[in-house]
Design an enzyme around this catalytic site. Sequence first.
Site, PDB file in Angstrom:
ATOM      1  N   VAL A 145      -7.403  -9.868 -11.529  1.00 41.99           N
ATOM      2  CA  VAL A 145      -7.984  -9.461 -12.825  1.00 41.99           C
ATOM      3  C   VAL A 145      -9.428  -9.023 -12.558  1.00 41.99           C
ATOM      4  O   VAL A 145     -10.206  -9.771 -11.950  1.00 41.99           O
ATOM      5  CB  VAL A 145      -7.968 -10.650 -13.816  1.00 41.99           C
ATOM      6  CG1 VAL A 145      -8.654 -10.250 -15.119  1.00 41.99           C
ATOM      7  CG2 VAL A 145      -6.528 -11.082 -14.079  1.00 41.99           C
ATOM      8  N   LEU A 146      -9.765  -7.819 -12.948  1.00 43.19           N
ATOM      9  CA  LEU A 146     -11.090  -7.281 -12.623  1.00 43.19           C
ATOM     10  C   LEU A 146     -12.205  -7.997 -13.394  1.00 43.19           C
ATOM     11  O   LEU A 146     -12.003  -8.396 -14.544  1.00 43.19           O
ATOM     12  CB  LEU A 146     -11.153  -5.782 -12.965  1.00 43.19           C
ATOM     13  CG  LEU A 146     -10.256  -4.843 -12.172  1.00 43.19           C
ATOM     14  CD1 LEU A 146     -10.554  -3.401 -12.593  1.00 43.19           C
ATOM     15  CD2 LEU A 146     -10.448  -5.026 -10.677  1.00 43.19           C
ATOM     16  N   ASP A 194      -3.115  -3.796 -18.818  1.00 45.52           N
ATOM     17  CA  ASP A 194      -2.202  -2.661 -19.005  1.00 45.52           C
ATOM     18  C   ASP A 194      -2.340  -2.046 -20.407  1.00 45.52           C
ATOM     19  O   ASP A 194      -1.376  -1.528 -20.970  1.00 45.52           O
ATOM     20  CB  ASP A 194      -0.740  -3.100 -18.793  1.00 45.52           C
ATOM     21  CG  ASP A 194      -0.524  -3.750 -17.439  1.00 45.52           C
ATOM     22  OD1 ASP A 194       0.300  -4.679 -17.356  1.00 45.52           O
ATOM     23  OD2 ASP A 194      -1.193  -3.347 -16.474  1.00 45.52           O
ATOM     24  N   GLY A 205      -8.361  -5.024 -21.406  1.00 45.57           N
ATOM     25  CA  GLY A 205      -7.051  -5.690 -21.574  1.00 45.57           C
ATOM     26  C   GLY A 205      -6.220  -5.616 -20.305  1.00 45.57           C
ATOM     27  O   GLY A 205      -6.673  -5.139 -19.278  1.00 45.57           O
ATOM     28  N   HIS A 261       1.280   1.274 -13.143  1.00 46.14           N
ATOM     29  CA  HIS A 261       2.083   0.132 -13.579  1.00 46.14           C
ATOM     30  C   HIS A 261       3.553   0.538 -13.508  1.00 46.14           C
ATOM     31  O   HIS A 261       3.914   1.634 -13.957  1.00 46.14           O
ATOM     32  CB  HIS A 261       1.704  -0.293 -15.005  1.00 46.14           C
ATOM     33  CG  HIS A 261       2.476  -1.484 -15.493  1.00 46.14           C
ATOM     34  ND1 HIS A 261       2.219  -2.767 -15.071  1.00 46.14           N
ATOM     35  CD2 HIS A 261       3.548  -1.563 -16.326  1.00 46.14           C
ATOM     36  CE1 HIS A 261       3.098  -3.589 -15.635  1.00 46.14           C
ATOM     37  NE2 HIS A 261       3.909  -2.890 -16.401  1.00 46.14           N
ATOM     38  N   GLY A 321       0.779  -1.235   0.000  1.00 43.67           N
ATOM     39  CA  GLY A 321       0.000   0.000   0.000  1.00 43.67           C
ATOM     40  C   GLY A 321       0.810   1.285   0.000  1.00 43.67           C
ATOM     41  O   GLY A 321       0.347   2.331   0.447  1.00 43.67           O
ATOM     42  N   SER A 322       2.055   1.231  -0.512  1.00 39.85           N
ATOM     43  CA  SER A 322       2.857   2.472  -0.541  1.00 39.85           C
ATOM     44  C   SER A 322       2.257   3.489  -1.507  1.00 39.85           C
ATOM     45  O   SER A 322       2.339   4.702  -1.285  1.00 39.85           O
ATOM     46  CB  SER A 322       4.310   2.181  -0.917  1.00 39.85           C
ATOM     47  OG  SER A 322       4.404   1.776  -2.262  1.00 39.85           O
TER      48      SER A 322
HETATM   49  C1  GRF Z   1       3.786  -1.160  -7.200  1.00 42.29           C
HETATM   50  O1  GRF Z   1       5.073  -1.430  -7.702  1.00 42.29           O
HETATM   51  C2  GRF Z   1       2.860  -0.867  -8.349  1.00 42.29           C
HETATM   52  O2  GRF Z   1       3.477  -0.253  -9.445  1.00 42.29           O
HETATM   53  C3  GRF Z   1       2.413  -2.217  -8.756  1.00 42.29           C
HETATM   54  O3  GRF Z   1       2.341  -2.995  -7.571  1.00 42.29           O
HETATM   55  C4  GRF Z   1       3.161  -2.402  -6.586  1.00 42.29           C
HETATM   56  C5  GRF Z   1       2.284  -2.064  -5.426  1.00 42.29           C
HETATM   57  O4  GRF Z   1       3.035  -1.574  -4.394  1.00 42.29           O
HETATM   58  N1  GRF Z   1       1.136  -2.135  -9.410  1.00 42.29           N
HETATM   59  P1  GRF Z   1       2.256  -0.926  -3.142  1.00 42.29           P
HETATM   60  O5  GRF Z   1       1.303  -1.990  -2.617  1.00 42.29           O
HETATM   61  O6  GRF Z   1       1.554   0.295  -3.632  1.00 42.29           O
HETATM   62  O7  GRF Z   1       3.378  -0.615  -2.181  1.00 42.29           O
END
Ligand code: GRF
Length: 197
Positions: free
Chosen positions: A93-94, A151, A149, A110, A12-13
């Site tokens: 996958v949604l 990404d 799709g 991404h 969750g950063s």
């Molecule tokens: C991040 O690298 C993001 O780009 C990818 O998954 C990771 C999630 O990291 N989609 P966090 O959970 O937000 O720390």
Amino acid sequence: MLKIVVMISGGGSNLQAIIDGIAHGVITDAEIVGVISNHKKAYGLERAMEHHIPCQVVSRGDFANQAEFYQALLAAVDGFMPDLIVLAGFLVVLPKDLIVVYRNKIINIHPSLIPAFCGTGYYGLHVHTAALARGVKIAGATVHFVDEGTDTGPIILQKAVEVKAGDTPESLQRRVMEEAEWVILPKAIRMIAKGEV
Ligand code: GRF
């Protein structure tokens, strides 16, 4: 006021970057009305609870089949009545229904410069391992709208970072997160909240 739901699976950063962006006024006219995780132990849930953001766990293992899981996921999102759904490390996958109902209201972060190193199998450290194996000199991150799709939706923002000699997948991931992801995700949300996208 843009109502945001953030969907997570792990640390969750990126969620924290949004929380901080709102707290510091980088993101205006927006609030996180809910966090949904597919993992009950995701540290991102701790981050949300510290800021009194309502959380919901919708875990595949709690359902008899994929259809019921998807139904619960859609119900959880609908329950928050969001204007914007942010996938921040959400590794599920949604369901197609979600993408149809919330067309152009779902964004994803991404960890590469799409169209490089994206699509099925390119997530987390796999992205950076592939980038280093290819020997690219520039890496980065992309915020894009989510379509059916993987990404493949319209790109909103990108930010490049330098690959350094001696980089490991972990050191590159850290730099892409710190210098790209945590910058462009709040910025993209700010732009959407201000009607600039
Ligand atoms: C991040 O690298 C993001 O780009 C990818 O998954 C990771 C999630 O990291 N989609 P966090 O959970 O937000 O720390």
